[in-house]
Design an enzyme around this catalytic site. Structure first.
Site, PDB file in Angstrom:
ATOM      1  N   HIS A  46       0.911  -1.332  -0.170  1.00 35.81           N
ATOM      2  CA  HIS A  46      -0.021   0.008  -0.059  1.00 35.81           C
ATOM      3  C   HIS A  46       0.705   1.255  -0.194  1.00 35.81           C
ATOM      4  O   HIS A  46       0.317   2.377  -0.545  1.00 35.81           O
ATOM      5  CB  HIS A  46      -1.145  -0.032   1.225  1.00 35.81           C
ATOM      6  CG  HIS A  46      -2.173  -1.088   0.998  1.00 35.81           C
ATOM      7  ND1 HIS A  46      -3.403  -0.621   1.393  1.00 35.81           N
ATOM      8  CD2 HIS A  46      -2.326  -2.218   0.471  1.00 35.81           C
ATOM      9  CE1 HIS A  46      -4.222  -1.827   1.041  1.00 35.81           C
ATOM     10  NE2 HIS A  46      -3.550  -2.512   0.328  1.00 35.81           N
ATOM     11  N   ASP A  47       2.133   1.248   0.351  1.00 31.14           N
ATOM     12  CA  ASP A  47       2.889   2.339   0.208  1.00 31.14           C
ATOM     13  C   ASP A  47       3.445   2.314  -1.091  1.00 31.14           C
ATOM     14  O   ASP A  47       3.249   3.571  -1.659  1.00 31.14           O
ATOM     15  CB  ASP A  47       4.047   2.400   1.304  1.00 31.14           C
ATOM     16  CG  ASP A  47       4.969   3.584   1.387  1.00 31.14           C
ATOM     17  OD1 ASP A  47       4.339   4.693   1.078  1.00 31.14           O
ATOM     18  OD2 ASP A  47       6.157   3.540   1.351  1.00 31.14           O
ATOM     19  N   VAL A  78       1.193   3.522  -4.194  1.00 32.65           N
ATOM     20  CA  VAL A  78       0.560   5.020  -4.181  1.00 32.65           C
ATOM     21  C   VAL A  78       1.818   5.986  -4.402  1.00 32.65           C
ATOM     22  O   VAL A  78       2.414   5.917  -3.190  1.00 32.65           O
ATOM     23  CB  VAL A  78      -0.309   5.238  -2.957  1.00 32.65           C
ATOM     24  CG1 VAL A  78      -0.936   6.423  -3.156  1.00 32.65           C
ATOM     25  CG2 VAL A  78      -1.337   4.112  -2.868  1.00 32.65           C
ATOM     26  N   GLY A 116       4.763   5.360  -5.636  1.00 33.68           N
ATOM     27  CA  GLY A 116       5.998   4.688  -5.154  1.00 33.68           C
ATOM     28  C   GLY A 116       6.593   4.622  -3.693  1.00 33.68           C
ATOM     29  O   GLY A 116       5.476   5.125  -2.820  1.00 33.68           O
ATOM     30  N   ASP A 130       7.444   5.725  -0.840  1.00 33.97           N
ATOM     31  CA  ASP A 130       7.893   7.109  -0.172  1.00 33.97           C
ATOM     32  C   ASP A 130       7.641   7.281   1.033  1.00 33.97           C
ATOM     33  O   ASP A 130       7.618   8.387   1.579  1.00 33.97           O
ATOM     34  CB  ASP A 130       7.495   8.012  -1.379  1.00 33.97           C
ATOM     35  CG  ASP A 130       6.171   8.390  -1.165  1.00 33.97           C
ATOM     36  OD1 ASP A 130       5.372   7.419  -0.840  1.00 33.97           O
ATOM     37  OD2 ASP A 130       5.447   9.559  -1.560  1.00 33.97           O
ATOM     38  N   SER A 132       4.725   7.702   2.126  1.00 32.87           N
ATOM     39  CA  SER A 132       3.505   8.423   2.333  1.00 32.87           C
ATOM     40  C   SER A 132       2.368   7.663   2.961  1.00 32.87           C
ATOM     41  O   SER A 132       1.508   8.454   3.635  1.00 32.87           O
ATOM     42  CB  SER A 132       2.835   8.906   0.794  1.00 32.87           C
ATOM     43  OG  SER A 132       2.876   7.552  -0.012  1.00 32.87           O
ATOM     44  N   HIS A 156      -2.237 -13.368   0.305  1.00 31.74           N
ATOM     45  CA  HIS A 156      -3.462 -13.575   1.222  1.00 31.74           C
ATOM     46  C   HIS A 156      -3.504 -15.022   1.779  1.00 31.74           C
ATOM     47  O   HIS A 156      -4.666 -15.315   2.343  1.00 31.74           O
ATOM     48  CB  HIS A 156      -4.729 -13.302   0.309  1.00 31.74           C
ATOM     49  CG  HIS A 156      -4.759 -11.738  -0.203  1.00 31.74           C
ATOM     50  ND1 HIS A 156      -5.610 -11.486  -1.120  1.00 31.74           N
ATOM     51  CD2 HIS A 156      -4.455 -10.661   0.472  1.00 31.74           C
ATOM     52  CE1 HIS A 156      -5.420 -10.235  -1.309  1.00 31.74           C
ATOM     53  NE2 HIS A 156      -4.723  -9.577  -0.499  1.00 31.74           N
ATOM     54  N   ASP A 189       2.735 -18.756   2.588  1.00 32.99           N
ATOM     55  CA  ASP A 189       3.237 -19.897   1.839  1.00 32.99           C
ATOM     56  C   ASP A 189       1.948 -20.043   0.392  1.00 32.99           C
ATOM     57  O   ASP A 189       1.237 -19.447   0.503  1.00 32.99           O
ATOM     58  CB  ASP A 189       3.353 -21.338   2.646  1.00 32.99           C
ATOM     59  CG  ASP A 189       2.021 -21.786   3.190  1.00 32.99           C
ATOM     60  OD1 ASP A 189       0.831 -21.458   2.927  1.00 32.99           O
ATOM     61  OD2 ASP A 189       2.047 -22.491   4.095  1.00 32.99           O
TER      62      ASP A 189
END
Ligand code: HEM
Ligand SMILES: *[C@@H]1O[C@H](CO)[C@@H](O)[C@H](O)[C@H]1NC(C)=O
Ligand SMILES: *[C@@H]1O[C@H](CO)[C@@H](O)[C@H](O)[C@H]1NC(C)=O
Ligand SMILES: *[C@@H]1O[C@H](CO)[C@@H](O)[C@H](O)[C@H]1NC(C)=O
Length: 340
Positions: A59-60, A63, A65, A67, A69, A184, A263
């Protein structure tokens, strides 16, 4: 080594590792060792934190790259940051990132910490089978927007083509979509993220026994978690054996003793229609993606290797905007918003 040389050796080691000078911490900091120690300690006391870190890097980096954010509570442009995005429901790991940042000081970016923490969580949760190295040197961004995160992150209700297009925008292939979705195999989800699968009018194919077991468990969890939007475990492997029996789970080829492990068990569950998200299931509707899933179900080593490679690629997504970059003093605020 002669005692007289120790200082010089330490200094050159320090230069080699680009550790902080003039920061609040000692001149020499073992960056990767510190992250690893803290991540392992945190997972031992709270296993769920490992999954949170593996999701956090996605998730970083997705969005704008890698960074950092995603960590911001406040920027010069406001407080409606990525954390407030609907697609970031349940995102976690922020306190641990703060703990690590405090130990590493001003010389190490928050963006690097997110990448290393996810890497170390993946290694730990896979019992050392997913191991990769990634370079350091990322800088922290000064902008973070909930709207941008909601526009860019994939949603669990996406159709296959929407997922493919979403990954293509970041130059990730459909096969890499299949590979990374294997994350997941760990962690949890809120009911609101898979409710569509339990509703007759919106449901995509899901094993009927699994669905019935889920519906019953969701009701129980609403009570025990005392919320209308409780969490459930992503992977049926991690559910109780009575749940698995009710749900008709076929664990052939899955190490069910390794609950919580990162796994290839996700592919076993998916090919039985026993996964939470529509976005997981829809990959079965595509021949190539379906074949790739069967391949990863049958070859755990191949998935470990390919997942590691995809995580390296993810961890290298460059910061995209032309705005200013810095190394934050506090991962939650930009330096302009930072007060001692
Ligand atoms: C392919 C598109 C993807 C979609 C639509 C998606 C969607 C989701 C959703 C809805 C949740 C549950 C959030 C909640 O309700 O609390 C979740 C959890 C999670 N996702 Fe994904 N995801 C995707 C890809 C990925 C990728 C690429 C990774 C990492 C490589 C990842 C790692 C995780 C992990 C580890 C969790 C569990 C987090 C925890 O337990 O704290 N996902 N995902
Ligand atoms: C911050 O991000 C938002 C959303 O992407 C964008 O509209 C805004 O222009 C950005 N601000 C700066 C200063 O880059
Ligand atoms: C099922 O989906 C329909 C159509 O989106 C919606 O109107 C209804 O409220 C949903 N039911 C439940 C129980 O979520
Ligand atoms: C599984 O994948 C590994 C790594 O790609 C490969 O070396 C091995 O031959 C594969 N095993 C089987 C049984 O196909």
């Amino acid at each position: 080594m002669a005692k007289v040389n120790a200082g010089a050796a330490l200094l050159s080691l320090c230069l080699l590792l680009a550790c902080s000078a003039g920061g609040t911490k000692a001149a020499y900091v073992d960056v990767e060792g510190t992250v690893r120690t803290e991540v392992e300690k945190a997972i031992k006391s709270n296993p769920g934190i490992g999954a949170a870190l593996v999701r956090l890097v996605f998730h970083d980096c997705w969005v704008n790259g890698c960074d950092g954010s995603v960590l911001l509570d406040k920027t010069p442009y406001g407080t409606n940051t990525e954390k407030k995005a609907i697609n970031n429901i349940g995102l976690d790991g922020f306190n641990l990132i703060d703990t690590i940042k405090y130990k590493l000081g001003d010389g190490v970016s928050c963006a690097d910490i997110v990448v290393f923490a996810a890497r170390d969580a993946a290694r730990y949760l896979s019992n050392g089978k997913i191991a990769y190295s990634v370079p350091s040197g990322r800088k922290d961004g000064i902008n973070s927007s909930a709207a941008a995160a909601d526009a860019v992150l994939p949603q669990s209700t996406f159709e296959f083509q929407q997922l493919v297009d979403n990954f293509d925008k970041k130059k990730f292939t459909p096969r890499e979509l299949v590979i990374l979705s294997g994350a997941h195999s760990i962690g949890v989800s809120h009911l609101s993220s898979f409710q569509d699968r339990l509703n007759k009018s919106t449901a995509t194919p899901i094993d009927d026994n699994y669905k019935q077991a889920l519906v019953a468990d969701v009701e129980a969890q609403k009570k025990s978690q005392n919320t209308p939007d409780p969490i459930e475990k992503n992977n049926i492997r991690d559910m109780s054996s009575s749940f698995q029996t009710t749900a008709g789970y076929d664990p052939t080829g899955v190490n069910t003793a390794a609950k919580g492990a990162l796994d290839n068990s996700y592919y076993h569950a998916n090919l039985q229609n026993r996964v939470l998200f529509k976005s997981d299931w829809v990959m079965r509707t595509d021949t190539d993606a379906g074949n790739a899933m069967a391949e990863y179900m049958d070859n755990a080593t191949k998935w470990n290797n390919d997942f590691a490679a995809a995580m390296v690629k993810l961890s290298k997504l460059p910061a995209e905007s032309s705005t200013r970059y810095e190394i934050r003093k506090n991962c939650r605020v930009t330096n302009q918003n930072y007060y001692y």
